[in-house]
Design a protein around this motif. Structure first.
Motif, PDB file in Angstrom:
ATOM      1  N   LEU A  42     -37.932 -61.139 -21.889  1.00 56.34           N
ATOM      2  CA  LEU A  42     -38.863 -60.054 -22.194  1.00 56.34           C
ATOM      3  C   LEU A  42     -39.077 -59.197 -20.948  1.00 56.34           C
ATOM      4  O   LEU A  42     -38.955 -59.690 -19.825  1.00 56.34           O
ATOM      5  CB  LEU A  42     -40.219 -60.622 -22.646  1.00 56.34           C
ATOM      6  N   GLN A  98     -45.234 -53.979 -27.972  1.00 50.70           N
ATOM      7  CA  GLN A  98     -45.285 -54.786 -29.190  1.00 50.70           C
ATOM      8  C   GLN A  98     -44.789 -53.972 -30.380  1.00 50.70           C
ATOM      9  O   GLN A  98     -44.022 -54.466 -31.203  1.00 50.70           O
ATOM     10  CB  GLN A  98     -46.695 -55.300 -29.434  1.00 50.70           C
ATOM     11  N   GLY A 100     -41.166 -53.905 -30.626  1.00 51.13           N
ATOM     12  CA  GLY A 100     -40.512 -55.190 -30.855  1.00 51.13           C
ATOM     13  C   GLY A 100     -40.038 -55.879 -29.581  1.00 51.13           C
ATOM     14  O   GLY A 100     -39.242 -56.806 -29.636  1.00 51.13           O
ATOM     15  N   GLU A 101     -40.501 -55.398 -28.437  1.00 56.32           N
ATOM     16  CA  GLU A 101     -40.148 -55.992 -27.133  1.00 56.32           C
ATOM     17  C   GLU A 101     -41.440 -56.307 -26.398  1.00 56.32           C
ATOM     18  O   GLU A 101     -41.821 -55.576 -25.477  1.00 56.32           O
ATOM     19  CB  GLU A 101     -39.334 -54.991 -26.300  1.00 56.32           C
ATOM     20  N   ARG A 143     -37.412 -67.843 -35.278  1.00 54.73           N
ATOM     21  CA  ARG A 143     -38.735 -68.287 -34.837  1.00 54.73           C
ATOM     22  C   ARG A 143     -39.661 -67.083 -34.719  1.00 54.73           C
ATOM     23  O   ARG A 143     -39.221 -65.941 -34.592  1.00 54.73           O
ATOM     24  CB  ARG A 143     -38.635 -69.051 -33.529  1.00 54.73           C
ATOM     25  N   GLU A 144     -40.930 -67.351 -34.750  1.00 51.70           N
ATOM     26  CA  GLU A 144     -41.960 -66.318 -34.637  1.00 51.70           C
ATOM     27  C   GLU A 144     -41.816 -65.609 -33.286  1.00 51.70           C
ATOM     28  O   GLU A 144     -41.669 -66.256 -32.248  1.00 51.70           O
ATOM     29  CB  GLU A 144     -43.333 -66.989 -34.727  1.00 51.70           C
ATOM     30  N   PRO A 145     -41.799 -64.269 -33.266  1.00 51.32           N
ATOM     31  CA  PRO A 145     -41.687 -63.572 -31.982  1.00 51.32           C
ATOM     32  C   PRO A 145     -42.927 -63.832 -31.115  1.00 51.32           C
ATOM     33  O   PRO A 145     -44.023 -64.059 -31.631  1.00 51.32           O
ATOM     34  CB  PRO A 145     -41.586 -62.094 -32.362  1.00 51.32           C
ATOM     35  N   ARG A 198     -44.651 -71.888 -27.047  1.00 46.38           N
ATOM     36  CA  ARG A 198     -43.831 -72.150 -28.245  1.00 46.38           C
ATOM     37  C   ARG A 198     -44.524 -73.093 -29.216  1.00 46.38           C
ATOM     38  O   ARG A 198     -44.200 -73.147 -30.394  1.00 46.38           O
ATOM     39  CB  ARG A 198     -42.489 -72.752 -27.848  1.00 46.38           C
TER      40      ARG A 198
END
Length: 170
Positions: A32, A75, A78-79, A3-5, A169
């Protein structure tokens, strides 16, 4: 297919709306990292607010720049970060978007009486309830071109988290 982050999130609103509580709960649910923006205020800002003096735009700028840098770094790593930050004015949110254009604002809103009772029931390091009205008068509603989720802070925290996560989501 993954799924898209999620993008970085700023849990925003006036003092007493539950930014830190909700940010922590969203962090647990979404896996997160969470940062309370209050921890990033310079000592001079904390002293000023502690004395019951509202911050001005000049006071807030270095604080907002630091929050923006952290959103961008998270970002890039990646977190995406979840951060609690009042982000009351459009210009403040614009500054944060300069650092992290994909940021989504989760605006916790509700009535003044609930806010005041929450503020009076807690011991906050530097945000006396006397500053609530200045925050409410500063608050500028999110515009349709600002990525955001509006959430009613009077909902029980687990229901609020369910609601927000479902809309993020979507």
């Amino acid at each position: 297919m993954g799924r898209e982050p999620l993008p970085p999130l700023v849990v925003m609103g006036v003092s007493g709306c539950g930014k830190s509580t909700l940010g922590s709960l969203l962090s647990e649910r979404l896996g997160l990292p969470f940062q309370d923006g209050d921890d990033l205020h310079p000592a001079a800002n904390k002293a000023k607010m502690g004395a019951g003096i509202p911050l001005d735009d000049h006071d807030r700028r270095p604080w907002l720049e630091e929050i923006g840098r952290r959103l961008r770094q998270s970002q890039d790593a990646g977190e995406p970060l979840i951060i609690a930050c009042s982000a009351l004015k459009r210009s403040y949110r614009d500054l944060l978007r300069q650092h992290a254009p994909d940021v989504v604002f989760v605006h916790l809103n509700g009535d003044r009486e609930t806010l005041l009772s929450r503020m009076n029931a807690r011991d906050h390091e530097f945000m006396p309830s006397s500053l609530l009205d200045s925050q409410l008068s500063t608050l500028e509603p999110l515009a349709s071109n600002e990525k955001h989720v509006l959430a009613d802070f009077s909902l029980a925290p687990p229901l609020l988290v369910d609601d927000i996560c479902g809309r993020l989501r979507a």
